[in-house]
Motif scaffolding. Sequence first.
Motif, short mmCIF file in Angstrom:
data_model
loop_
_atom_site.label_atom_id
_atom_site.label_comp_id
_atom_site.label_asym_id
_atom_site.label_seq_id
_atom_site.Cartn_x
_atom_site.Cartn_y
_atom_site.Cartn_z
N GLU A 172 15.83 91.47 36.63
CA GLU A 172 15.77 90.48 35.56
C GLU A 172 14.39 89.82 35.60
O GLU A 172 14.00 89.25 36.62
CB GLU A 172 16.85 89.42 35.75
N PRO A 194 19.46 96.03 40.06
CA PRO A 194 19.41 95.29 38.80
C PRO A 194 18.18 94.38 38.80
O PRO A 194 17.92 93.69 39.79
CB PRO A 194 20.71 94.50 38.80
N HIS A 242 17.42 95.87 28.29
CA HIS A 242 17.87 94.95 27.25
C HIS A 242 16.95 93.73 27.23
O HIS A 242 16.66 93.15 28.27
CB HIS A 242 19.31 94.49 27.50
N THR A 268 16.35 92.64 31.13
CA THR A 268 17.17 93.15 32.22
C THR A 268 17.20 94.67 32.15
O THR A 268 17.12 95.26 31.06
CB THR A 268 18.61 92.59 32.16
N PHE A 269 17.29 95.29 33.31
CA PHE A 269 17.38 96.75 33.39
C PHE A 269 17.72 97.11 34.83
O PHE A 269 17.80 96.24 35.70
CB PHE A 269 16.07 97.42 32.95
N VAL A 270 17.93 98.39 35.06
CA VAL A 270 18.17 98.89 36.41
C VAL A 270 16.99 99.79 36.78
O VAL A 270 16.61 100.67 36.01
CB VAL A 270 19.50 99.67 36.50
N VAL A 329 16.35 101.79 33.04
CA VAL A 329 17.71 102.15 32.66
C VAL A 329 18.46 100.90 32.18
O VAL A 329 18.36 99.83 32.77
CB VAL A 329 18.44 102.80 33.86
N ASP A 330 19.20 101.06 31.10
CA ASP A 330 19.98 99.97 30.51
C ASP A 330 19.11 98.79 30.08
O ASP A 330 19.55 97.64 30.10
CB ASP A 330 21.09 99.47 31.45
N ASN A 378 16.39 97.76 22.37
CA ASN A 378 17.70 97.58 22.99
C ASN A 378 18.64 98.76 22.76
O ASN A 378 19.56 98.97 23.55
CB ASN A 378 18.34 96.27 22.52
N ARG A 379 18.40 99.53 21.70
CA ARG A 379 19.21 100.74 21.44
C ARG A 379 18.66 101.94 22.22
O ARG A 379 19.27 103.02 22.20
CB ARG A 379 19.22 101.08 19.95
N HIS A 380 17.49 101.80 22.82
CA HIS A 380 16.84 102.87 23.58
C HIS A 380 16.53 104.07 22.69
O HIS A 380 16.61 105.21 23.12
CB HIS A 380 17.68 103.30 24.78
#
Length: 135
Positions: free
Chosen positions: A100, A98, A66, A86-88, A63-64, A18-20
């Motif tokens: 999910e 987006p 989580h 979830t991510f992009v 991207v993003d 989650n912190r990438h």
Amino acid sequence: MTGEATAAAVRGYLAALNRHDADAIAACVSEDFFNEHTSRLGTSVRGRAAYRERLNGFLAGFVDLHYEIEDLIVDADRAAAAYRMTFVATGDDGQPRPIEIRGVFRFEVRDGLIAHRVDYWDGVEYRRQVEADRA
């Protein structure tokens, strides 16, 4: 290994995702780590070094990213985590979408590190969400 230690290892690994933070993610897995994917869209890999090599590309493509843990079940050195990811992603039309996806991880933990991760997720659902015409 106690269930508490296994839960801590799993939570630490998911927190690093989650912190990438690719280095922190790789530090959570054993040298002989097996990252096993059941979806045809996923690719399995063996070994910490090979896994680390792929992390930058994975994180760039998600991207993003989580992971939200919906349920975590632990038994000694094994765990199962139901998740919502979830991510992009870039859609087929080149536009950001987006995404999910719900799935389940199975983990085997050894000496405080993730030794084996099996990922169950729906590749068809992923494709549906990235297609330009989602009707």
